[in-house]
Design a protein around this motif. Structure first.
Motif, PDB file in Angstrom:
ATOM      1  N   SER A 149       0.853  -1.197   0.000  1.00  0.00           N
ATOM      2  CA  SER A 149       0.000   0.000   0.000  1.00  0.00           C
ATOM      3  C   SER A 149       0.889   1.248   0.000  1.00  0.00           C
ATOM      4  CB  SER A 149      -0.878   0.001   1.247  1.00  0.00           C
ATOM      5  OG  SER A 149      -0.075   0.286   2.381  1.00  0.00           O
ATOM      6  N   GLY A 150       0.265   2.411  -0.198  1.00  0.00           N
ATOM      7  CA  GLY A 150       1.035   3.658  -0.229  1.00  0.00           C
ATOM      8  C   GLY A 150       1.830   3.882   1.053  1.00  0.00           C
ATOM      9  N   GLY A 151       1.177   3.625   2.191  1.00  0.00           N
ATOM     10  CA  GLY A 151       1.851   3.820   3.478  1.00  0.00           C
ATOM     11  C   GLY A 151       2.996   2.839   3.673  1.00  0.00           C
TER      12      GLY A 151
ATOM     13  N   ALA B  15      -3.723   7.867   4.145  1.00  0.00           N
ATOM     14  CA  ALA B  15      -4.864   8.051   5.048  1.00  0.00           C
ATOM     15  C   ALA B  15      -4.368   8.550   6.406  1.00  0.00           C
ATOM     16  CB  ALA B  15      -5.584   6.722   5.212  1.00  0.00           C
ATOM     17  N   PRO B  16      -5.216   9.289   7.152  1.00  0.00           N
ATOM     18  CA  PRO B  16      -4.784   9.885   8.421  1.00  0.00           C
ATOM     19  C   PRO B  16      -4.127   8.891   9.393  1.00  0.00           C
ATOM     20  CG  PRO B  16      -6.911  10.764   7.797  1.00  0.00           C
ATOM     21  CD  PRO B  16      -6.578   9.719   6.777  1.00  0.00           C
TER      22      PRO B  16
ATOM     23  N   VAL C 115      -2.529   6.162   8.701  1.00  0.00           N
ATOM     24  CA  VAL C 115      -1.230   5.746   8.162  1.00  0.00           C
ATOM     25  C   VAL C 115      -0.211   6.874   8.354  1.00  0.00           C
ATOM     26  CG1 VAL C 115      -0.034   4.842   6.131  1.00  0.00           C
ATOM     27  CG2 VAL C 115      -2.451   4.322   6.486  1.00  0.00           C
ATOM     28  N   ILE C 116      -0.673   8.119   8.193  1.00  0.00           N
ATOM     29  CA  ILE C 116       0.223   9.260   8.441  1.00  0.00           C
ATOM     30  C   ILE C 116       0.696   9.215   9.897  1.00  0.00           C
ATOM     31  CG2 ILE C 116       0.425  11.785   8.495  1.00  0.00           C
ATOM     32  CD1 ILE C 116      -1.711  11.901   6.309  1.00  0.00           C
ATOM     33  N   ASP C 117      -0.228   8.897  10.801  1.00  0.00           N
ATOM     34  CA  ASP C 117       0.152   8.791  12.216  1.00  0.00           C
ATOM     35  C   ASP C 117       1.286   7.777  12.393  1.00  0.00           C
ATOM     36  OD1 ASP C 117      -1.733  10.620  12.923  1.00  0.00           O
ATOM     37  OD2 ASP C 117      -3.206   9.151  13.636  1.00  0.00           O
ATOM     38  N   GLN C 118       1.168   6.641  11.712  1.00  0.00           N
ATOM     39  CA  GLN C 118       2.199   5.595  11.841  1.00  0.00           C
ATOM     40  C   GLN C 118       3.543   6.081  11.294  1.00  0.00           C
ATOM     41  OE1 GLN C 118       0.673   2.222   9.703  1.00  0.00           O
ATOM     42  NE2 GLN C 118      -1.012   1.907  11.138  1.00  0.00           N
ATOM     43  N   VAL C 119       3.483   6.726  10.128  1.00  0.00           N
ATOM     44  CA  VAL C 119       4.730   7.211   9.522  1.00  0.00           C
ATOM     45  C   VAL C 119       5.364   8.273  10.429  1.00  0.00           C
ATOM     46  CG1 VAL C 119       5.683   8.488   7.559  1.00  0.00           C
ATOM     47  CG2 VAL C 119       4.059   6.641   7.155  1.00  0.00           C
ATOM     48  N   TYR C 120       4.531   9.194  10.945  1.00  0.00           N
ATOM     49  CA  TYR C 120       5.066  10.242  11.818  1.00  0.00           C
ATOM     50  C   TYR C 120       5.623   9.645  13.114  1.00  0.00           C
ATOM     51  CZ  TYR C 120       4.112  14.521   9.272  1.00  0.00           C
ATOM     52  OH  TYR C 120       4.181  15.551   8.365  1.00  0.00           O
ATOM     53  N   GLU C 121       4.977   8.603  13.628  1.00  0.00           N
ATOM     54  CA  GLU C 121       5.477   7.965  14.842  1.00  0.00           C
ATOM     55  C   GLU C 121       6.857   7.338  14.578  1.00  0.00           C
ATOM     56  OE1 GLU C 121       4.738   8.199  17.875  1.00  0.00           O
ATOM     57  OE2 GLU C 121       6.222   6.703  18.495  1.00  0.00           O
ATOM     58  N   SER C 122       7.032   6.762  13.395  1.00  0.00           N
ATOM     59  CA  SER C 122       8.342   6.180  13.082  1.00  0.00           C
ATOM     60  C   SER C 122       9.395   7.283  12.971  1.00  0.00           C
ATOM     61  CB  SER C 122       8.282   5.325  11.819  1.00  0.00           C
ATOM     62  OG  SER C 122       7.967   6.126  10.705  1.00  0.00           O
TER      63      SER C 122
ATOM     64  N   GLU D 239       6.611  19.231   3.749  1.00  0.00           N
ATOM     65  CA  GLU D 239       5.196  18.860   3.680  1.00  0.00           C
ATOM     66  C   GLU D 239       4.422  20.002   3.031  1.00  0.00           C
ATOM     67  OE1 GLU D 239       3.685  16.182   3.956  1.00  0.00           O
ATOM     68  OE2 GLU D 239       4.189  15.025   5.744  1.00  0.00           O
ATOM     69  N   GLN D 240       3.341  19.653   2.331  1.00  0.00           N
ATOM     70  CA  GLN D 240       2.513  20.719   1.772  1.00  0.00           C
ATOM     71  C   GLN D 240       1.570  21.275   2.836  1.00  0.00           C
ATOM     72  OE1 GLN D 240      -0.680  20.896  -1.632  1.00  0.00           O
ATOM     73  NE2 GLN D 240       1.248  20.128  -2.412  1.00  0.00           N
ATOM     74  N   SER D 241       1.107  20.393   3.711  1.00  0.00           N
ATOM     75  CA  SER D 241       0.131  20.804   4.718  1.00  0.00           C
ATOM     76  C   SER D 241       0.804  21.024   6.074  1.00  0.00           C
ATOM     77  CB  SER D 241      -0.923  19.702   4.840  1.00  0.00           C
ATOM     78  OG  SER D 241      -1.577  19.800   6.064  1.00  0.00           O
ATOM     79  N   THR D 242       0.280  21.985   6.819  1.00  0.00           N
ATOM     80  CA  THR D 242       0.810  22.245   8.161  1.00  0.00           C
ATOM     81  C   THR D 242       0.065  21.416   9.216  1.00  0.00           C
ATOM     82  OG1 THR D 242      -0.760  24.058   8.448  1.00  0.00           O
ATOM     83  CG2 THR D 242       1.406  24.646   7.611  1.00  0.00           C
ATOM     84  N   ALA D 243      -0.922  20.608   8.757  1.00  0.00           N
ATOM     85  CA  ALA D 243      -1.892  20.015   9.668  1.00  0.00           C
ATOM     86  C   ALA D 243      -1.292  19.213  10.826  1.00  0.00           C
ATOM     87  CB  ALA D 243      -2.852  19.139   8.871  1.00  0.00           C
ATOM     88  N   ARG D 244      -0.271  18.406  10.569  1.00  0.00           N
ATOM     89  CA  ARG D 244       0.172  17.478  11.608  1.00  0.00           C
ATOM     90  C   ARG D 244       1.587  17.740  12.108  1.00  0.00           C
ATOM     91  NH1 ARG D 244      -2.331  12.391  11.552  1.00  0.00           N
ATOM     92  NH2 ARG D 244      -4.307  12.579  10.491  1.00  0.00           N
TER      93      ARG D 244
END
Ligand code: ATP
Length: 235
Positions: free
Chosen positions: A136-138, A166-167, A169-176, A191-196
């Motif tokens: 998958s993408g993540g 997906a949100p 999966v982003i959490d998992q990547v950021y946690e790593s 990153e394009q978005s400042t969201a996380r």
């Protein structure tokens, strides 16, 4: 660790970076955010040797690196995870990791690092003999980061790690990324978005039309107003 001073770069007559100053200290997580076409990828390409700057200086660990080819920068400890992930889609996860570790002469340490990345990304262990293009993408993003870790970098630059994910999966990547930073890896993340980004960032740069529109410590930008103003160019 990284010091960029007055760097300009572009494509023919288009100047995509205009006299950019940016620093990353050892142990920091620095984010560069900005809208489409702001120059974020151009910045990473210029630092990683894929593009030569037309002006300015770039130093890594106190040594000038502007104009050096990517393979030499890789040996100096600078790793890039480019946008689009650039994994070998027809090779297995195992083969992708083996190719990444080919520059290593310390076989035992390389094997230990491989175990470490498989602990960090357990999904890669369970898909070890599967073809990377079927991930998958993540999972592909995790494989791309794992490949960069096997180069034993001092600093890792990552172009849009959350793109298309997906949100959860982003959490998992950021946690790593958080774990890698806690283990001592310095990170420069686009990153394009400042969201996380606020939880993970030490400092943030907003890039707009090739200029640094804002730079500040994440704790000073936590309410988001200044970030939003710089990002959208209000005021
Ligand atoms: P995005 O978030 O959309 O990836 P970005 O902030 O990474 O955008 P860049 O890809 O660095 O922006 O692009 C900066 C400018 O350079 C844009 O105007 C873009 O159209 C232009 N550009 C990027 N790559 C090329 C290229 N290969 N040839 C010509 N112009 C390019």
């Amino acid at each position: 660790m990284l010091e960029i001073r007055g760097v300009s770069a572009g494509y023919g007559r288009l100047e995509a970076l205009k006299s950019v100053d940016l620093t990353v200290a050892k142990g920091e997580v620095v984010f560069v955010v900005g809208p489409n076409g702001a120059g974020k990828s151009t910045l990473l390409k210029t630092v990683s040797g894929l593009m030569a700057p037309s002006a300015g200086t770039i130093a890594f660990n106190g040594e000038t690196i502007a104009g050096e080819p990517p393979e030499r920068l890789c040996c100096r400890g600078l790793a890039l995870v480019p946008e689009g992930r650039s994994i070998f889609r027809t090779l297995t996860v195992e083969e992708n990791l083996s190719v990444a570790a080919m520059i290593r002469s310390d076989r035992d340490a390389a094997a230990a690092d491989r175990e470490r990345v498989l602990d960090l990304f357990p999904i890669l262990r369970s898909r070890y003999h599967g073809v990377a293009g079927h991930l998958s993408g993540g999972e592909q993003q995790q494989l791309a980061i794992a490949r960069a870790i096997l180069q034993r970098p001092l600093m890792m630059m990552i172009d849009e790690p959350s793109l298309g994910l997906a949100p959860l999966v982003i959490d998992q990547v950021y946690e790593s990324l958080r774990q890698l930073n806690a283990d001592g890896l310095t990170l420069l993340v686009v990153e394009q978005s400042t969201a996380r980004i606020l939880d993970l960032a030490s400092r943030i740069y907003v890039l707009r039309n090739g200029h640094v529109a804002l730079e500040g410590a994440a704790c000073d930008l936590a309410d988001g107003h200044a970030l939003e103003e710089a990002y959208f160019g209000y005021g």
